[in-house]
Design a protein around this motif. Structure first.
Motif, PDB file in Angstrom:
ATOM      1  N   ARG A  17      50.131  31.711  34.035  1.00 58.79           N
ATOM      2  CA  ARG A  17      49.739  32.896  33.295  1.00 58.79           C
ATOM      3  C   ARG A  17      49.253  32.565  31.882  1.00 58.79           C
ATOM      4  NH1 ARG A  17      54.375  34.402  36.155  1.00 58.79           N
ATOM      5  NH2 ARG A  17      54.066  36.160  37.567  1.00 58.79           N
ATOM      6  N   TYR A  18      49.130  31.305  31.574  1.00 58.70           N
ATOM      7  CA  TYR A  18      48.902  30.907  30.193  1.00 58.70           C
ATOM      8  C   TYR A  18      47.423  30.877  29.833  1.00 58.70           C
ATOM      9  CZ  TYR A  18      49.098  28.368  25.818  1.00 58.70           C
ATOM     10  OH  TYR A  18      48.954  28.014  24.511  1.00 58.70           O
ATOM     11  N   GLY A  19      47.088  31.387  28.662  1.00 58.28           N
ATOM     12  CA  GLY A  19      45.798  31.188  28.029  1.00 58.28           C
ATOM     13  C   GLY A  19      44.600  31.500  28.898  1.00 58.28           C
ATOM     14  N   LEU A  20      43.669  30.557  28.955  1.00 57.59           N
ATOM     15  CA  LEU A  20      42.412  30.782  29.648  1.00 57.59           C
ATOM     16  C   LEU A  20      42.586  30.894  31.152  1.00 57.59           C
ATOM     17  CD1 LEU A  20      40.041  28.429  27.623  1.00 57.59           C
ATOM     18  CD2 LEU A  20      40.582  30.832  27.259  1.00 57.59           C
ATOM     19  N   PHE A  21      43.683  30.391  31.686  1.00 57.79           N
ATOM     20  CA  PHE A  21      43.972  30.583  33.108  1.00 57.79           C
ATOM     21  C   PHE A  21      44.000  32.081  33.413  1.00 57.79           C
ATOM     22  CE2 PHE A  21      45.719  26.454  32.188  1.00 57.79           C
ATOM     23  CZ  PHE A  21      45.376  25.710  33.285  1.00 57.79           C
ATOM     24  N   SER A  22      44.797  32.793  32.671  1.00 58.13           N
ATOM     25  CA  SER A  22      44.949  34.213  32.941  1.00 58.13           C
ATOM     26  C   SER A  22      43.693  34.989  32.577  1.00 58.13           C
ATOM     27  CB  SER A  22      46.151  34.780  32.175  1.00 58.13           C
ATOM     28  OG  SER A  22      45.958  34.644  30.782  1.00 58.13           O
ATOM     29  N   PHE A  23      42.981  34.507  31.593  1.00 52.80           N
ATOM     30  CA  PHE A  23      41.833  35.272  31.133  1.00 52.80           C
ATOM     31  C   PHE A  23      40.671  35.231  32.126  1.00 52.80           C
ATOM     32  CE2 PHE A  23      38.124  36.270  28.583  1.00 52.80           C
ATOM     33  CZ  PHE A  23      38.570  37.404  27.923  1.00 52.80           C
ATOM     34  N   TYR A  24      40.400  34.066  32.691  1.00 53.03           N
ATOM     35  CA  TYR A  24      39.242  33.920  33.566  1.00 53.03           C
ATOM     36  C   TYR A  24      39.573  34.081  35.051  1.00 53.03           C
ATOM     37  CZ  TYR A  24      36.397  32.131  29.682  1.00 53.03           C
ATOM     38  OH  TYR A  24      35.699  32.007  28.511  1.00 53.03           O
ATOM     39  N   SER A  25      40.824  34.048  35.411  1.00 57.25           N
ATOM     40  CA  SER A  25      41.202  34.027  36.818  1.00 57.25           C
ATOM     41  C   SER A  25      41.191  35.419  37.439  1.00 57.25           C
ATOM     42  CB  SER A  25      42.602  33.432  36.979  1.00 57.25           C
ATOM     43  OG  SER A  25      42.603  32.074  36.623  1.00 57.25           O
ATOM     44  N   PRO A  26      41.109  35.486  38.778  1.00 54.32           N
ATOM     45  CA  PRO A  26      41.264  36.782  39.469  1.00 54.32           C
ATOM     46  C   PRO A  26      42.681  37.317  39.291  1.00 54.32           C
ATOM     47  CG  PRO A  26      40.336  35.101  40.929  1.00 54.32           C
ATOM     48  CD  PRO A  26      40.831  34.389  39.714  1.00 54.32           C
ATOM     49  N   ALA A  27      42.833  38.589  39.590  1.00 52.45           N
ATOM     50  CA  ALA A  27      44.167  39.196  39.546  1.00 52.45           C
ATOM     51  C   ALA A  27      44.989  38.711  40.736  1.00 52.45           C
ATOM     52  CB  ALA A  27      44.026  40.713  39.569  1.00 52.45           C
ATOM     53  N   PRO A  28      46.324  38.894  40.709  1.00 50.46           N
ATOM     54  CA  PRO A  28      47.157  38.538  41.866  1.00 50.46           C
ATOM     55  C   PRO A  28      46.593  39.180  43.126  1.00 50.46           C
ATOM     56  CG  PRO A  28      48.505  39.170  39.990  1.00 50.46           C
ATOM     57  CD  PRO A  28      47.088  39.477  39.613  1.00 50.46           C
ATOM     58  N   PRO A  29      46.759  38.513  44.281  1.00 54.03           N
ATOM     59  CA  PRO A  29      47.696  37.439  44.586  1.00 54.03           C
ATOM     60  C   PRO A  29      47.209  36.034  44.273  1.00 54.03           C
ATOM     61  CG  PRO A  29      46.560  38.055  46.573  1.00 54.03           C
ATOM     62  CD  PRO A  29      46.061  38.970  45.504  1.00 54.03           C
ATOM     63  N   PHE A  30      46.075  35.867  43.620  1.00 54.51           N
ATOM     64  CA  PHE A  30      45.631  34.529  43.277  1.00 54.51           C
ATOM     65  C   PHE A  30      46.538  33.941  42.211  1.00 54.51           C
ATOM     66  CE2 PHE A  30      41.926  36.874  44.796  1.00 54.51           C
ATOM     67  CZ  PHE A  30      41.547  36.057  45.857  1.00 54.51           C
ATOM     68  N   LEU A  31      46.665  32.616  42.210  1.00 54.22           N
ATOM     69  CA  LEU A  31      47.662  31.963  41.363  1.00 54.22           C
ATOM     70  C   LEU A  31      47.417  32.159  39.875  1.00 54.22           C
ATOM     71  CD1 LEU A  31      48.188  28.570  43.244  1.00 54.22           C
ATOM     72  CD2 LEU A  31      49.701  30.545  43.200  1.00 54.22           C
ATOM     73  N   GLY A  32      46.149  32.375  39.504  1.00 50.61           N
ATOM     74  CA  GLY A  32      45.870  32.518  38.079  1.00 50.61           C
ATOM     75  C   GLY A  32      46.578  33.702  37.449  1.00 50.61           C
ATOM     76  N   ASN A  33      46.904  34.725  38.268  1.00 57.46           N
ATOM     77  CA  ASN A  33      47.606  35.914  37.769  1.00 57.46           C
ATOM     78  C   ASN A  33      46.941  36.505  36.537  1.00 57.46           C
ATOM     79  OD1 ASN A  33      49.567  36.163  39.735  1.00 57.46           O
ATOM     80  ND2 ASN A  33      50.977  34.781  38.706  1.00 57.46           N
ATOM     81  N   GLY A  34      45.624  36.545  36.551  1.00 54.50           N
ATOM     82  CA  GLY A  34      44.906  37.145  35.450  1.00 54.50           C
ATOM     83  C   GLY A  34      44.753  38.640  35.649  1.00 54.50           C
ATOM     84  N   THR A  35      43.985  39.252  34.758  1.00 59.03           N
ATOM     85  CA  THR A  35      43.732  40.679  34.878  1.00 59.03           C
ATOM     86  C   THR A  35      42.653  40.959  35.920  1.00 59.03           C
ATOM     87  OG1 THR A  35      42.028  40.638  33.174  1.00 59.03           O
ATOM     88  CG2 THR A  35      44.294  40.989  32.449  1.00 59.03           C
ATOM     89  N   GLY A  36      41.825  39.949  36.205  1.00 56.74           N
ATOM     90  CA  GLY A  36      40.723  40.146  37.138  1.00 56.74           C
ATOM     91  C   GLY A  36      39.579  40.947  36.540  1.00 56.74           C
ATOM     92  N   LEU A  37      39.569  41.116  35.221  1.00 57.37           N
ATOM     93  CA  LEU A  37      38.553  41.940  34.574  1.00 57.37           C
ATOM     94  C   LEU A  37      37.441  41.116  33.924  1.00 57.37           C
ATOM     95  CD1 LEU A  37      40.840  44.639  32.907  1.00 57.37           C
ATOM     96  CD2 LEU A  37      39.529  44.825  35.033  1.00 57.37           C
ATOM     97  N   THR A  38      37.533  39.798  34.005  1.00 49.60           N
ATOM     98  CA  THR A  38      36.538  38.932  33.379  1.00 49.60           C
ATOM     99  C   THR A  38      35.907  38.055  34.437  1.00 49.60           C
ATOM    100  OG1 THR A  38      37.800  38.917  31.323  1.00 49.60           O
ATOM    101  CG2 THR A  38      36.150  37.195  31.592  1.00 49.60           C
TER     102      THR A  38
END
Length: 460
Positions: free
Chosen positions: A273-294
């Motif tokens: 969930r840290y930093g650019l991982f969360s920012f650029y990643s898809p939302a769950p269930p993908f591992l990045g656990n980002g918002t999925g908005l970028t």
């Protein structure tokens, strides 16, 4: 006191380095380390603290801000004016109230500059090869930080020595030309001091050369840019990876593409969930656990050939906010890179591929269509090479190189400067209802209060 400073290195450095500390303000004397108390044996520790200060706090560097500002990355993520608000950057309308994005970038850069100034001043005229190396690294850190500030703000306050007089710290900004002149001066001084590449975690001769090539290209010094890029390639210290792409961005990667990087860690247990991982990643269930908005620009994502290994960093998935499939950029995501057991993350500052692209572009800007370096990069990425005859002239080749830079460097903070250099920025701003004043970001309201002599950039 020396024992205490080693324990509290980073805090002490920030407090002691008044020249360009966090707030361009006075030091706190009761926390400072006396300069005369330090010995040559302590310089390496001080330099380590200087490296630590570069990343600041999230978002690291200007990646999210400048990439969303450009046409590479699209963000629907909201916020408020006092925080990094991607929607405002999507509209090319950053706010001077944004102390979270712009403010933290500004603070991190000046903290690194202040720390570097202290190290540079302490070393003086280096008497040993070890001190020469440390001085060279400090010069590169200062040059990188000032170049980053110039890319984002244009002219900024320029301080190249340790300064404790508040009237000298609080002063008007220098011009962008003056800042970049200092950047070039520092890098030219650093190159003969530095040894060859040993680790991407520290500045090397090749890092200084590649950074100077980048700056030279942006300033229209094409012959110098090509010379430096070719020196980096010809050193043989770094090489393009063949057959795969995403492992380049792993911590302690076996790939040999990183010329210089920042490392951050160890991370919390919620590593993914840290930093650019969360920012650029898809939302769950993908591992990045980002918002999925970028997400990544669809035209850019569709421009990769089917076999291009750079497609490894693209994942098409449904975006919950819009209900449609979008392309996510996974350069920094655990979905494709590494497990939560790897508790350090990296942020690329420079990779060897940029040297290939700079060399090709610098030649084209001198009206030479030489596809050698372009094809070497394309071949390493399993993309089809081209012949010089495939391009009608140097202008056509430049247009292709611009596209190749987008494919190669997406998400690494280079696109906005590319858009300026290729003459695309102002038209893009017009499409957003903005004008040329938005070529640079605003200084934060808080910084303007701290330094009454600092004049806000035009248009804000």
């Amino acid at each position: 006191m020396l024992l205490n400073y080693k324990k509290y290195l980073f805090v002490a450095c920030v407090a002691a380095l008044a020249s360009c500390g966090k707030y361009l303000d006075r030091p706190t004397p009761d926390q400072a380390i006396g300069k005369d108390q330090l010995t040559d044996n302590d310089i390496a520790l001080l330099l380590k603290g200087t490296y630590m200060s570069m990343s600041g706090s999230w978002p690291p560097q200007s990646y999210p801000m400048t990439d969303i500002y450009s046409d590479d990355i699209i963000s629907l993520q909201g916020g408020n004016p006092a925080q990094f608000n991607p929607q405002a950057y999507e509209a090319c309308n950053p706010s001077s109230a944004d102390g979270f994005g712009i403010g933290r970038l500004y603070i991190a850069a000046y903290t690194a500059i202040g720390n570097a100034n202290f190290v540079i001043g302490k070393i003086g005229a280096p008497a040993t090869p070890a001190m020469r190396q440390l001085l060279g690294e400090a010069l590169v850190i200062r040059a990188h930080s000032y170049n980053q500030l110039a890319e984002v703000f244009g002219g900024v306050v320029l301080i190249a020595s340790v300064e404790t007089d508040i009237d000298q710290i609080r002063k008007p900004k220098s011009t962008e030309t003056e800042v970049l002149d200092q950047v070039e001066k520092d890098l030219e001084a650093a190159i003969p001091l530095l040894g060859d590449f040993k680790s991407p975690k520290a500045a090397s001769k090749q890092a200084a050369q590649l950074l100077l090539a980048r700056v030279s290209l942006q300033r229209g010094k094409h012959a110098r840019a090509k010379e430096l890029a070719e020196a980096v390639i010809g050193s043989g210290k770094r090489s393009l990876s063949a057959g795969t792409f995403s492992p380049i961005f792993r911590y302690n990667s076996p790939a040999s593409e990183m010329v210089w990087q920042m490392s951050d860690g160890p991370m919390p247990s919620a590593y993914e969930r840290y930093g650019l991982f969360s920012f650029y990643s898809p939302a769950p269930p993908f591992l990045g656990n980002g918002t999925g908005l970028t997400s990544m620009d669809d035209v850019l994502a569709d421009s990769y050939e089917p076999g291009d290994t750079r497609r490894e960093i693209i994942r098409k998935a449904k975006q919950n906010a819009t209900g449609r499939d979008v392309n996510y950029m996974l350069k920094y995501s655990t979905d494709t890179l590494q497990s939560a057991a790897a508790v350090y993350v990296i942020y690329p500052l420079m990779r060897i591929s940029e040297a290939y692209l700079i060399s090709a572009e610098a030649g084209a800007r001198q009206n030479v269509v030489d596809v050698t370096r372009y094809n070497q990069l394309r071949t390493a990425r399993n993309a089809s090479p081209k012949n010089a005859g495939d391009f009608a002239n140097a202008t056509a080749f430049l247009a292709e190189l611009e596209k190749e830079r987008r494919r190669e460097l997406v998400g690494e903070g280079r696109r906005w400067m590319d858009m300026k250099r290729f003459g695309k920025a102002e038209a893009f701003l017009t499409s957003k209802g903005r004008n040329a004043t938005r070529l640079w970001f605003p200084f934060t309201d808080a910084e303007l209060l701290r330094n009454p002599k600092l004049k806000q950039n035009e248009g804000y």
